[in-house]
Design a protein around this motif. Sequence first.
Motif, PDB file in Angstrom:
ATOM      1  N   UNK A 207     -62.199 -55.115 -24.700  1.00  0.00           N
ATOM      2  CA  UNK A 207     -61.293 -56.220 -24.442  1.00  0.00           C
ATOM      3  C   UNK A 207     -62.090 -57.509 -24.318  1.00  0.00           C
ATOM      4  N   UNK A 208     -61.393 -58.622 -24.470  1.00  0.00           N
ATOM      5  CA  UNK A 208     -62.004 -59.931 -24.306  1.00  0.00           C
ATOM      6  C   UNK A 208     -61.045 -60.807 -23.503  1.00  0.00           C
ATOM      7  N   UNK A 209     -61.536 -61.929 -23.055  1.00  0.00           N
ATOM      8  CA  UNK A 209     -60.717 -62.838 -22.249  1.00  0.00           C
ATOM      9  C   UNK A 209     -60.009 -63.846 -23.150  1.00  0.00           C
ATOM     10  N   UNK A 210     -58.782 -64.206 -22.740  1.00  0.00           N
ATOM     11  CA  UNK A 210     -58.022 -65.186 -23.514  1.00  0.00           C
ATOM     12  C   UNK A 210     -57.175 -66.023 -22.554  1.00  0.00           C
ATOM     13  N   UNK A 211     -56.894 -67.251 -22.973  1.00  0.00           N
ATOM     14  CA  UNK A 211     -55.977 -68.107 -22.236  1.00  0.00           C
ATOM     15  C   UNK A 211     -54.592 -67.896 -22.827  1.00  0.00           C
ATOM     16  N   UNK A 212     -53.620 -67.589 -21.959  1.00  0.00           N
ATOM     17  CA  UNK A 212     -52.258 -67.314 -22.430  1.00  0.00           C
ATOM     18  C   UNK A 212     -51.283 -68.254 -21.729  1.00  0.00           C
ATOM     19  N   UNK A 213     -50.134 -68.405 -22.357  1.00  0.00           N
ATOM     20  CA  UNK A 213     -49.093 -69.274 -21.811  1.00  0.00           C
ATOM     21  C   UNK A 213     -47.752 -68.568 -21.932  1.00  0.00           C
ATOM     22  N   UNK A 214     -46.877 -68.760 -20.928  1.00  0.00           N
ATOM     23  CA  UNK A 214     -45.531 -68.207 -20.977  1.00  0.00           C
ATOM     24  C   UNK A 214     -44.564 -69.127 -20.237  1.00  0.00           C
ATOM     25  N   UNK A 215     -43.326 -68.981 -20.569  1.00  0.00           N
ATOM     26  CA  UNK A 215     -42.284 -69.818 -19.968  1.00  0.00           C
ATOM     27  C   UNK A 215     -41.312 -68.897 -19.229  1.00  0.00           C
ATOM     28  N   UNK A 216     -40.920 -69.359 -18.024  1.00  0.00           N
ATOM     29  CA  UNK A 216     -39.861 -68.669 -17.285  1.00  0.00           C
ATOM     30  C   UNK A 216     -38.960 -69.720 -16.644  1.00  0.00           C
ATOM     31  N   UNK A 217     -38.105 -69.322 -15.745  1.00  0.00           N
ATOM     32  CA  UNK A 217     -37.125 -70.251 -15.163  1.00  0.00           C
ATOM     33  C   UNK A 217     -37.775 -71.377 -14.357  1.00  0.00           C
TER      34      UNK A 217
END
Length: 189
Positions: free
Chosen positions: A85-95
């Motif tokens: 595995x490797x590290x990653x920057x992730x983004x998500x949207x919620x309420x």
Amino acid sequence: MMDNRMSYRRRAAYLPWSHNPLMRRGDRMVAAAVVTSVVVLILAIALSVWAAGATYRSVTDSADAATPISATVLNVSDPDPTAVETSATVSWRDSSGVHTDSMSVPRGTKDGSTTHAWTTPDGTRLQDHPGPAERVLAAIWVGVLAWCVAFALVMSGVTLVRRRVARIHAVLWDREWSHACNTNGWASR
């Protein structure tokens, strides 16, 4: 093969309620400590099962409160060629808005792809989400660890009693031998 009655008689000599006239007070104390430790360890089984059940309920409640999300991978760091595995920057949207965090993704994940994660009800990403097997293993681990701690504490107590009694017996033996060797003792005649 040893006769069962004989083996019981041999064991019965070490019980605290034994009528053996050669049993010293210290021997009875050690026997009482051993019998008490067996009773305490049997009760510790019930407490360990309770601790395992409480752990399972706690882990399951927190896992059931988690919300699955699909996060978009914004940036994958340079992967180590030997890492899975490797590290990653992730983004998500919620309420509550858009969230960005760093998480582990499989090697070979590309920028712009989606990955699955879990969040708490307030939008904080969980590091890992326990599945059914992890929940059971966590409960078993806590139950076994609780019983092992109880076992270690009880055996430490029994060992302390045995050592203290052995020390007292050694002092008594030394006193008897010194009395036997003086001018009025039986060994001086």
